[in-house]
Design an enzyme around this catalytic site. Structure first.
Site, mmCIF file in Angstrom:
data_model
loop_
_atom_site.group_PDB
_atom_site.id
_atom_site.type_symbol
_atom_site.label_atom_id
_atom_site.label_comp_id
_atom_site.label_asym_id
_atom_site.label_seq_id
_atom_site.Cartn_x
_atom_site.Cartn_y
_atom_site.Cartn_z
ATOM 1 N N ASN A 9 0.864 -1.175 0.000
ATOM 2 C CA ASN A 9 0.000 0.000 0.000
ATOM 3 C C ASN A 9 0.903 1.228 0.000
ATOM 4 O O ASN A 9 1.550 1.522 1.000
ATOM 5 C CB ASN A 9 -0.885 -0.033 1.261
ATOM 6 N N LYS A 11 0.079 4.286 -0.131
ATOM 7 C CA LYS A 11 -0.528 5.466 0.503
ATOM 8 C C LYS A 11 -0.331 6.686 -0.427
ATOM 9 O O LYS A 11 -0.397 6.527 -1.645
ATOM 10 C CB LYS A 11 0.064 5.661 1.897
ATOM 11 N N HIS A 95 -9.159 0.981 5.555
ATOM 12 C CA HIS A 95 -7.795 1.141 6.090
ATOM 13 C C HIS A 95 -7.839 2.075 7.299
ATOM 14 O O HIS A 95 -8.642 3.009 7.341
ATOM 15 C CB HIS A 95 -6.873 1.710 5.006
ATOM 16 N N GLU A 97 -6.100 4.494 8.182
ATOM 17 C CA GLU A 97 -5.967 5.934 7.918
ATOM 18 C C GLU A 97 -7.279 6.515 7.390
ATOM 19 O O GLU A 97 -7.613 7.667 7.658
ATOM 20 C CB GLU A 97 -4.798 6.179 6.952
ATOM 21 N N GLU A 166 -4.625 -5.002 10.765
ATOM 22 C CA GLU A 166 -3.581 -3.994 10.881
ATOM 23 C C GLU A 166 -3.781 -3.227 12.187
ATOM 24 O O GLU A 166 -4.561 -2.263 12.230
ATOM 25 C CB GLU A 166 -3.655 -3.003 9.719
ATOM 26 N N GLY A 172 3.451 2.084 10.641
ATOM 27 C CA GLY A 172 4.429 3.156 10.465
ATOM 28 C C GLY A 172 5.229 3.473 11.708
ATOM 29 O O GLY A 172 5.887 4.510 11.780
ATOM 30 N N SER A 212 4.286 -2.336 10.034
ATOM 31 C CA SER A 212 5.752 -2.382 10.141
ATOM 32 C C SER A 212 6.353 -3.705 9.675
ATOM 33 O O SER A 212 7.318 -4.193 10.251
ATOM 34 C CB SER A 212 6.195 -2.044 11.573
HETATM 35 P P1 13P Z 1 3.664 0.265 7.502
HETATM 36 O O1 13P Z 1 4.165 -0.998 6.851
HETATM 37 O O2 13P Z 1 4.355 1.498 7.022
HETATM 38 O O3 13P Z 1 3.611 0.136 8.985
HETATM 39 O O4 13P Z 1 2.143 0.471 7.012
HETATM 40 C C1 13P Z 1 1.241 -0.579 7.119
HETATM 41 C C2 13P Z 1 0.001 -0.226 6.400
HETATM 42 O O5 13P Z 1 -0.726 0.661 6.812
HETATM 43 C C3 13P Z 1 -0.307 -0.944 5.163
HETATM 44 O O6 13P Z 1 -1.609 -0.707 4.749
#
Ligand code: 13P
Length: 249
Positions: A9, A11, A95, A97, A166, A172, A212
């Site tokens: 992803n 983003k 997701h 976010e 997740e 992140g 992560s």
């Molecule tokens: P990270 O791998 O940067 O932690 O992000 C995970 C994520 O949100 C994938 O959709």
């Protein structure tokens, strides 16, 4: 069931030219074509990704978000049908976010899932608890509520979809859920799906772990029962680091 799904992803990273460059670097680095690779570029880069991955059917593409209406006065949004015609086969729905930065509710997630099925887009439905919810021992309650809402009313014929667990505190941050925490959450998700869909259908749904993930921790995570793939953020942006994750899988 397809297992060892490696999804990236991106983003809000990589416009069209960075997308073309990613694929130029990624394919030579990718020597092991076994795992199913899904990449979710920003919508504006989807066509560049479609062009760049021509002839590489092991890589499928998705859109990061859709709106549930088929068309109309919804400035800035993308309909499921438009995503399909731009070359997306998959869509991320729910997701963290979208839920926590943009205030998306469980009901909106459900509407997006239904819109995706309506247009033949395969949803990758994301669930996960915040740090506060984990500290309050509410992990099970939160992910069960999210998955029940997302699958509410899905048609009998809707067989193909994926889930991702997740945990918000792991996204992140460099902190990964332990294999035991991941195993417990994935087991709960499998049980709830079995209750809702029946064992045969539920056993066909890959459950990905996200938060992560990198090339050092991916193998341990994929060894956990009911972890059928990973959803990678940061480490999917760099072609060689994402290829290394796919190789480790
Ligand atoms: P990270 O791998 O940067 O932690 O992000 C995970 C994520 O949100 C994938 O959709």
């Amino acid at each position: 069931m397809i297992s060892n799904v490696i999804a990236g992803n991106w983003k809000m990273n990589h416009g069209p030219s960075a997308t073309r460059k990613f694929f130029e670097d990624f394919f030579p680095d990718l020597s092991f074509p076994e795992p199913r690779i899904l990449i979710f570029p920003p919508a504006i880069s989807l066509l560049a990704a479609v062009e760049a991955r021509k002839g590489r059917p092991e890589v499928a593409l998705g859109i990061q978000n859709i709106y549930w209406e088929p068309k109309g006065a919804y400035t800035g949004e993308h309909a499921a049908g438009m995503a399909v015609s731009a070359g997306a086969e998959y869509v991320l729905v729910g997701h963290s976010e979208r839920r926590h930065v943009f205030g998306e509710t469980d009901e909106q997630v459900q509407q997006k899932v239904l819109a995706a099925f309506g247009e033949g887009l395969i949803p990758l439905i994301c669930v996960g608890e915040t740090l506060e919810e984990r500290q309050d021992n509410r992990v099970d309650e939160v992910i069960v509520r999210q998955i029940r809402a997302a699958l509410n009313g899905i048609p009998e014929t809707a067989t193909q979809f994926l889930l991702a667990y997740e945990p918000v505190w792991a996204i992140g941050t460099g902190e990964t859920a332990t294999p035991s925490d991941a195993g417990s959450a994935h087991g709960i998700l499998r049980d709830v799906m079995t209750e809702i869909l029946g064992g045969d259908r539920a056993s066909e749904v890959p459950i990905l772990y996200g938060g992560s993930v990198n090339s050092s921790n991916v193998s341990d995570l994929l060894d956990v029962p009911n972890v059928n793939g990973v959803l990678v953020g940061n480490a999917s942006l760099d072609a060689s680091s994402f290829a290394a994750i796919a190789e480790s899988a």
